[in-house]
Design a protein around this motif. Structure first.
Motif, PDB file in Angstrom:
ATOM      1  N   MET A   1      41.653  49.344  24.288  1.00 30.95           N
ATOM      2  CA  MET A   1      41.370  48.067  24.903  1.00 30.95           C
ATOM      3  C   MET A   1      40.132  47.471  24.242  1.00 30.95           C
ATOM      4  O   MET A   1      39.169  48.168  23.964  1.00 30.95           O
ATOM      5  N   SER A   2      40.158  46.181  24.030  1.00 29.58           N
ATOM      6  CA  SER A   2      39.061  45.479  23.382  1.00 29.58           C
ATOM      7  C   SER A   2      37.899  45.256  24.343  1.00 29.58           C
ATOM      8  O   SER A   2      38.105  44.904  25.501  1.00 29.58           O
ATOM      9  N   ARG A   3      36.689  45.475  23.855  1.00 31.11           N
ATOM     10  CA  ARG A   3      35.499  45.235  24.673  1.00 31.11           C
ATOM     11  C   ARG A   3      34.875  43.926  24.236  1.00 31.11           C
ATOM     12  O   ARG A   3      34.769  43.643  23.049  1.00 31.11           O
ATOM     13  N   GLN A   4      34.447  43.136  25.215  1.00 22.53           N
ATOM     14  CA  GLN A   4      33.816  41.851  24.957  1.00 22.53           C
ATOM     15  C   GLN A   4      32.537  41.757  25.765  1.00 22.53           C
ATOM     16  O   GLN A   4      32.417  42.357  26.824  1.00 22.53           O
ATOM     17  N   SER A   5      31.622  40.967  25.281  1.00 25.61           N
ATOM     18  CA  SER A   5      30.415  40.681  26.043  1.00 25.61           C
ATOM     19  C   SER A   5      30.459  39.199  26.385  1.00 25.61           C
ATOM     20  O   SER A   5      30.513  38.357  25.497  1.00 25.61           O
ATOM     21  N   ILE A   6      30.457  38.899  27.673  1.00 21.45           N
ATOM     22  CA  ILE A   6      30.479  37.500  28.087  1.00 21.45           C
ATOM     23  C   ILE A   6      29.400  37.262  29.133  1.00 21.45           C
ATOM     24  O   ILE A   6      28.974  38.182  29.830  1.00 21.45           O
ATOM     25  N   SER A   7      28.960  36.013  29.231  1.00 19.71           N
ATOM     26  CA  SER A   7      27.929  35.641  30.196  1.00 19.71           C
ATOM     27  C   SER A   7      28.555  34.787  31.289  1.00 19.71           C
ATOM     28  O   SER A   7      29.471  34.006  31.028  1.00 19.71           O
ATOM     29  N   PHE A   8      28.050  34.934  32.510  1.00 20.02           N
ATOM     30  CA  PHE A   8      28.528  34.170  33.651  1.00 20.02           C
ATOM     31  C   PHE A   8      27.376  33.395  34.258  1.00 20.02           C
ATOM     32  O   PHE A   8      26.231  33.852  34.231  1.00 20.02           O
ATOM     33  N   THR A   9      27.689  32.263  34.842  1.00 14.55           N
ATOM     34  CA  THR A   9      26.672  31.557  35.620  1.00 14.55           C
ATOM     35  C   THR A   9      26.388  32.418  36.845  1.00 14.55           C
ATOM     36  O   THR A   9      27.193  33.268  37.233  1.00 14.55           O
ATOM     37  N   GLU A  10      25.263  32.184  37.478  1.00 13.43           N
ATOM     38  CA  GLU A  10      24.902  33.006  38.636  1.00 13.43           C
ATOM     39  C   GLU A  10      25.947  32.931  39.751  1.00 13.43           C
ATOM     40  O   GLU A  10      26.341  33.973  40.289  1.00 13.43           O
ATOM     41  N   PRO A  11      26.428  31.714  40.112  1.00 14.82           N
ATOM     42  CA  PRO A  11      27.448  31.672  41.180  1.00 14.82           C
ATOM     43  C   PRO A  11      28.721  32.440  40.815  1.00 14.82           C
ATOM     44  O   PRO A  11      29.305  33.115  41.661  1.00 14.82           O
ATOM     45  N   ASN A  12      29.147  32.348  39.562  1.00 15.51           N
ATOM     46  CA  ASN A  12      30.354  33.071  39.149  1.00 15.51           C
ATOM     47  C   ASN A  12      30.118  34.572  39.147  1.00 15.51           C
ATOM     48  O   ASN A  12      30.999  35.341  39.550  1.00 15.51           O
ATOM     49  N   ASP A  13      28.941  34.986  38.723  1.00 22.14           N
ATOM     50  CA  ASP A  13      28.639  36.419  38.729  1.00 22.14           C
ATOM     51  C   ASP A  13      28.598  36.951  40.156  1.00 22.14           C
ATOM     52  O   ASP A  13      29.124  38.035  40.439  1.00 22.14           O
ATOM     53  N   GLU A  14      28.015  36.176  41.076  1.00 23.70           N
ATOM     54  CA  GLU A  14      27.970  36.591  42.474  1.00 23.70           C
ATOM     55  C   GLU A  14      29.379  36.691  43.057  1.00 23.70           C
ATOM     56  O   GLU A  14      29.689  37.615  43.802  1.00 23.70           O
ATOM     57  N   TRP A  15      30.242  35.737  42.690  1.00 23.91           N
ATOM     58  CA  TRP A  15      31.622  35.777  43.185  1.00 23.91           C
ATOM     59  C   TRP A  15      32.339  37.016  42.652  1.00 23.91           C
ATOM     60  O   TRP A  15      33.042  37.704  43.386  1.00 23.91           O
ATOM     61  N   LEU A  16      32.159  37.307  41.355  1.00 26.61           N
ATOM     62  CA  LEU A  16      32.773  38.507  40.771  1.00 26.61           C
ATOM     63  C   LEU A  16      32.288  39.764  41.493  1.00 26.61           C
ATOM     64  O   LEU A  16      33.082  40.638  41.835  1.00 26.61           O
ATOM     65  N   LYS A  17      30.984  39.836  41.727  1.00 24.55           N
ATOM     66  CA  LYS A  17      30.431  40.995  42.440  1.00 24.55           C
ATOM     67  C   LYS A  17      31.031  41.120  43.836  1.00 24.55           C
ATOM     68  O   LYS A  17      31.317  42.227  44.287  1.00 24.55           O
ATOM     69  N   SER A  18      31.237  39.983  44.503  1.00 23.38           N
ATOM     70  CA  SER A  18      31.796  40.041  45.858  1.00 23.38           C
ATOM     71  C   SER A  18      33.239  40.532  45.845  1.00 23.38           C
ATOM     72  O   SER A  18      33.666  41.225  46.777  1.00 23.38           O
ATOM     73  N   GLN A  19      33.977  40.211  44.801  1.00 17.04           N
ATOM     74  CA  GLN A  19      35.350  40.697  44.686  1.00 17.04           C
ATOM     75  C   GLN A  19      35.375  42.217  44.533  1.00 17.04           C
ATOM     76  O   GLN A  19      36.207  42.897  45.123  1.00 17.04           O
ATOM     77  N   VAL A  20      34.447  42.733  43.754  1.00 15.95           N
ATOM     78  CA  VAL A  20      34.354  44.187  43.558  1.00 15.95           C
ATOM     79  C   VAL A  20      33.841  44.851  44.844  1.00 15.95           C
ATOM     80  O   VAL A  20      34.380  45.877  45.275  1.00 15.95           O
ATOM     81  N   ALA A  21      32.835  44.227  45.479  1.00 14.78           N
ATOM     82  CA  ALA A  21      32.268  44.798  46.706  1.00 14.78           C
ATOM     83  C   ALA A  21      33.299  44.840  47.838  1.00 14.78           C
ATOM     84  O   ALA A  21      33.261  45.745  48.675  1.00 14.78           O
ATOM     85  N   SER A  22      34.226  43.893  47.847  1.00 13.79           N
ATOM     86  CA  SER A  22      35.246  43.867  48.903  1.00 13.79           C
ATOM     87  C   SER A  22      36.341  44.898  48.663  1.00 13.79           C
ATOM     88  O   SER A  22      37.264  45.009  49.456  1.00 13.79           O
ATOM     89  N   LYS A  23      36.225  45.613  47.565  1.00 14.49           N
ATOM     90  CA  LYS A  23      37.184  46.646  47.174  1.00 14.49           C
ATOM     91  C   LYS A  23      38.541  46.055  46.780  1.00 14.49           C
ATOM     92  O   LYS A  23      39.539  46.752  46.691  1.00 14.49           O
ATOM     93  N   GLU A  24      38.556  44.732  46.555  1.00 14.72           N
ATOM     94  CA  GLU A  24      39.769  44.071  46.074  1.00 14.72           C
ATOM     95  C   GLU A  24      40.053  44.513  44.632  1.00 14.72           C
ATOM     96  O   GLU A  24      41.200  44.656  44.237  1.00 14.72           O
TER      97      GLU A  24
END
Length: 81
Positions: A1-24
């Motif tokens: 699998m290919s690895r990439q480095s990408i940057s997120f705005t703070e709101p998008n990063d917080e949303w991503l974290k919440s998806q992981v935290a919700s165990k989704e």
């Protein structure tokens, strides 16, 4: 699998974290891959609809009445109203 480095705005990063935290999802990568998969499927559906519309436009103007067209559609769909 290919690895990439990408940057997120703070709101998008917080949303991503919440998806992981919700165990989704198990990771941010999983969320991003799912979003990309959804976007690709949506694009395929849009392309299909566009193709059908272009085909319909090229077929010309019908001489059938609205009721005749509706009956043909019902017959094709095998639906009785």
């Amino acid at each position: 699998m290919s690895r990439q480095s990408i940057s997120f705005t703070e709101p998008n990063d917080e949303w991503l974290k919440s998806q992981v935290a919700s165990k989704e999802y198990a990771s941010k990568s999983e969320v991003v891959n799912d979003l990309i998969r959804q976007a690709r499927n949506q694009r395929a559906e849009i392309d299909y609809i566009r193709m059908k519309l272009e085909k319909a436009e090229k077929s010309g103007i019908s001489t059938k009445t609205k009721d005749e067209i509706l009956e043909i559609a019902r017959t094709r769909a095998n639906v009785k109203l």
